[in-house]
Motif scaffolding. Structure first.
Motif, PDB file in Angstrom:
ATOM      1  N   LYS A  48       0.331  -2.588  -7.071  1.00  0.00           N
ATOM      2  CA  LYS A  48      -1.113  -2.768  -7.288  1.00  0.00           C
ATOM      3  C   LYS A  48      -1.434  -4.226  -7.615  1.00  0.00           C
ATOM      4  N   TRP A  56       4.145   1.148  -9.732  1.00  0.00           N
ATOM      5  CA  TRP A  56       2.729   1.266  -9.403  1.00  0.00           C
ATOM      6  C   TRP A  56       2.055  -0.073  -9.722  1.00  0.00           C
ATOM      7  N   SER A  57       2.342  -0.586 -10.911  1.00  0.00           N
ATOM      8  CA  SER A  57       1.730  -1.845 -11.350  1.00  0.00           C
ATOM      9  C   SER A  57       2.149  -3.018 -10.475  1.00  0.00           C
ATOM     10  N   GLU A 111       0.833  -1.205   0.000  1.00  0.00           N
ATOM     11  CA  GLU A 111       0.000   0.000   0.000  1.00  0.00           C
ATOM     12  C   GLU A 111       0.868   1.256   0.000  1.00  0.00           C
ATOM     13  N   LEU A 148       2.424   1.669  -3.417  1.00  0.00           N
ATOM     14  CA  LEU A 148       1.421   2.199  -4.344  1.00  0.00           C
ATOM     15  C   LEU A 148       1.272   3.708  -4.150  1.00  0.00           C
ATOM     16  N   ALA A 196      -8.280  -3.596 -11.373  1.00  0.00           N
ATOM     17  CA  ALA A 196      -6.840  -3.341 -11.292  1.00  0.00           C
ATOM     18  C   ALA A 196      -6.099  -4.048 -12.415  1.00  0.00           C
TER      19      ALA A 196
END
Length: 173
Positions: free
Chosen positions: A116, A112-113, A89, A92, A131
């Motif tokens: 996530k 980010w990917s 988290e 992200l 997502a």
């Protein structure tokens, strides 16, 4: 027999080498042994403390996202998903902060990917399905901008998505 000073120093040096090797691996006689998660995380936390030397703030956030991803992986490697979630988290959040400044930055998009994706995999809910599409879009963008990043990481991620995605959602061609 005469051993000379060299022999004595060699013995002392050998003892110091053995003792420091013993303590370097967290097995000092005065501290309790660390958990496998802590052992895994120790060098990453050291790197995280050094992120401030990176001049560009977005690059700092991207590096924090990368390090938080690996901190979370340390916990997952020990089958502790509960302990791993806060790291993913935070990673992200770090990458989203970087993307506010550098919208199409390949490194920020990738991390980010990554963060996530692990969160989606751990949650396995309907929101996780959304997502997947977001991650696919980012990987396609990364592949168009820098296909070699992360040892062709975008292609590997896309392959994993296409392999694992449920058939009832439209992913890939």
């Amino acid at each position: 027999k005469h051993h000379g000073a060299g022999g004595t120093f060699m013995k002392i040096g050998f003892f110091v080498m053995i003792a420091t090797s013993f303590w370097a691996f967290g097995a000092s006689p005065t501290t309790a042994p660390s958990s496998q998660i802590e052992i895994c995380q120790r060098p990453l936390l050291t790197d995280l403390a050094k992120v401030g030397v990176i001049k560009d703030k977005a690059d700092q956030e991207t590096e924090k996202a990368r390090l938080n991803f690996y901190l979370g992986r340390c916990a997952l490697n020990e089958n502790n998903s509960e302990a791993s979630i806060p790291y993913f988290e935070k990673g992200l959040e770090n990458s989203e902060t970087a993307l506010q400044t550098k919208e199409d930055d390949v490194f920020a998009l990738f991390w980010w990917s990554a963060n996530k994706g692990v969160l989606a995999d751990l949650q396995r809910s309907l929101s996780a399905l959304k997502a997947i599409k977001d991650i696919e879009d980012k990987m396609i963008l990364i592949r168009s901008k820098n296909p070699d990043y992360g040892f062709s990481g975008a292609d590997r991620v896309l392959g994993k998505i296409y392999q694992k995605a449920p058939r009832f959602i439209s992913i890939g061609s």
